[in-house]
Scaffold this motif. Sequence first.
Motif, PDB file in Angstrom:
ATOM      1  N   ASP A 202       0.822  -1.203   0.000  1.00  0.00           N
ATOM      2  CA  ASP A 202       0.000   0.000   0.000  1.00  0.00           C
ATOM      3  C   ASP A 202       0.860   1.260   0.000  1.00  0.00           C
ATOM      4  OD1 ASP A 202      -2.720  -1.217   0.272  1.00  0.00           O
ATOM      5  OD2 ASP A 202      -1.837  -1.998   2.117  1.00  0.00           O
ATOM      6  N   PHE A 203       2.085   1.128   0.498  1.00  0.00           N
ATOM      7  CA  PHE A 203       2.998   2.266   0.530  1.00  0.00           C
ATOM      8  C   PHE A 203       4.426   1.749   0.564  1.00  0.00           C
ATOM      9  CE2 PHE A 203       5.170   5.907   2.596  1.00  0.00           C
ATOM     10  CZ  PHE A 203       4.793   6.903   1.701  1.00  0.00           C
ATOM     11  N   VAL A 204       5.354   2.544   0.028  1.00  0.00           N
ATOM     12  CA  VAL A 204       6.761   2.141  -0.027  1.00  0.00           C
ATOM     13  C   VAL A 204       7.628   3.248   0.561  1.00  0.00           C
ATOM     14  CG1 VAL A 204       8.701   1.552  -1.532  1.00  0.00           C
ATOM     15  CG2 VAL A 204       6.406   0.716  -2.079  1.00  0.00           C
ATOM     16  N   GLN A 205       8.590   2.861   1.374  1.00  0.00           N
ATOM     17  CA  GLN A 205       9.580   3.796   1.893  1.00  0.00           C
ATOM     18  C   GLN A 205      10.969   3.286   1.528  1.00  0.00           C
ATOM     19  OE1 GLN A 205       8.750   3.993   6.122  1.00  0.00           O
ATOM     20  NE2 GLN A 205       7.414   5.773   5.862  1.00  0.00           N
ATOM     21  N   ALA A 206      11.774   4.148   0.904  1.00  0.00           N
ATOM     22  CA  ALA A 206      13.132   3.770   0.517  1.00  0.00           C
ATOM     23  C   ALA A 206      14.119   4.691   1.226  1.00  0.00           C
ATOM     24  CB  ALA A 206      13.312   3.871  -0.996  1.00  0.00           C
ATOM     25  N   ARG A 207      15.226   4.100   1.660  1.00  0.00           N
ATOM     26  CA  ARG A 207      16.197   4.839   2.466  1.00  0.00           C
ATOM     27  C   ARG A 207      17.612   4.392   2.129  1.00  0.00           C
ATOM     28  NH1 ARG A 207      16.174   7.523   7.403  1.00  0.00           N
ATOM     29  NH2 ARG A 207      17.923   7.175   8.819  1.00  0.00           N
ATOM     30  N   ARG A 208      18.495   5.348   1.887  1.00  0.00           N
ATOM     31  CA  ARG A 208      19.908   5.044   1.684  1.00  0.00           C
ATOM     32  C   ARG A 208      20.609   4.991   3.044  1.00  0.00           C
ATOM     33  NH1 ARG A 208      21.705   9.130  -3.249  1.00  0.00           N
ATOM     34  NH2 ARG A 208      20.565   8.087  -4.935  1.00  0.00           N
ATOM     35  N   LEU A 209      21.415   3.946   3.220  1.00  0.00           N
ATOM     36  CA  LEU A 209      22.110   3.761   4.484  1.00  0.00           C
ATOM     37  C   LEU A 209      23.612   4.007   4.390  1.00  0.00           C
ATOM     38  CD1 LEU A 209      20.320   0.489   5.655  1.00  0.00           C
ATOM     39  CD2 LEU A 209      19.746   2.853   6.258  1.00  0.00           C
ATOM     40  N   GLU A 210      24.207   3.635   3.244  1.00  0.00           N
ATOM     41  CA  GLU A 210      25.655   3.805   3.101  1.00  0.00           C
ATOM     42  C   GLU A 210      26.059   3.751   1.643  1.00  0.00           C
ATOM     43  OE1 GLU A 210      28.239   5.333   4.338  1.00  0.00           O
ATOM     44  OE2 GLU A 210      28.073   4.145   6.209  1.00  0.00           O
ATOM     45  N   LEU A 211      27.080   4.510   1.283  1.00  0.00           N
ATOM     46  CA  LEU A 211      27.679   4.469  -0.041  1.00  0.00           C
ATOM     47  C   LEU A 211      28.941   3.602   0.043  1.00  0.00           C
ATOM     48  CD1 LEU A 211      27.373   8.234  -1.035  1.00  0.00           C
ATOM     49  CD2 LEU A 211      25.823   6.361  -1.610  1.00  0.00           C
ATOM     50  N   LEU A 212      29.173   2.780  -0.990  1.00  0.00           N
ATOM     51  CA  LEU A 212      30.246   1.787  -0.940  1.00  0.00           C
ATOM     52  C   LEU A 212      31.191   1.917  -2.130  1.00  0.00           C
ATOM     53  CD1 LEU A 212      27.949  -1.272  -0.097  1.00  0.00           C
ATOM     54  CD2 LEU A 212      29.168   0.197   1.538  1.00  0.00           C
TER      55      LEU A 212
END
Length: 220
Positions: A202-212
């Motif tokens: 019903d809903f989506v949440q996207a989150r960046r945690l770290e760059l590699l």
Amino acid sequence: MGKLRLLFAKEGRAVYISHLDLLRTFQRVFLRQGLVLRHSQGFHPHPILSFALPLPVGQSSVCELLDFEVTEELDGKDLPEKLNRFMPEGIRARDCYIPVWPVRELAGLRCQVELLYDGGVPDGAAEQVGALFAKESVVIQKRTKRKAMADVDIRPMLQSLTLAEEPGLLRLEAVVSAQNPGLNPALLAAAVGAYLPELAPDFVQARRLELLDAGGGVFR
């Protein structure tokens, strides 16, 4: 002249600030702090600012990078505290330093995608989603830079994936390719909706945690 790299977070209501508005926000913040930025040459000079990997509107991050140049030699150590006095809600400077690695060395992105269900997570959702991304190929339609739709196999850009189920949500933690080509984490949710429509959230949440970097280490 000195080159600096700012590590910052973009969360809360700030996720809805567009890329161009974010650029203007930093220009104002730097001006209020009294930083004199180096400008481009030509008839329409502008401050030299560059985001390492522009964040899609609606997604949050704790690992955004902004490269900029100032007209004096600085190490940047005390800048985050000073800049945060002028930052809008949801944007927070975490660190500032002289960059060592060029942005082209940025290879991976550790991210989190939450699939939220108003009626609770469907039975067997984690197993079905895991099986989907275990396939050799997962082709979905993606909008290109020219605004046309094209078939793209996102599976080669998915380097690792773990799933966890909590009340009302299924959390995907993944490492994806950052560039050349890169994978928008939200496309993982799009793939679930395309291949497993009965599990469309019903809903989506996207989150960046770290760059590699290419070796899986933290990119700074």
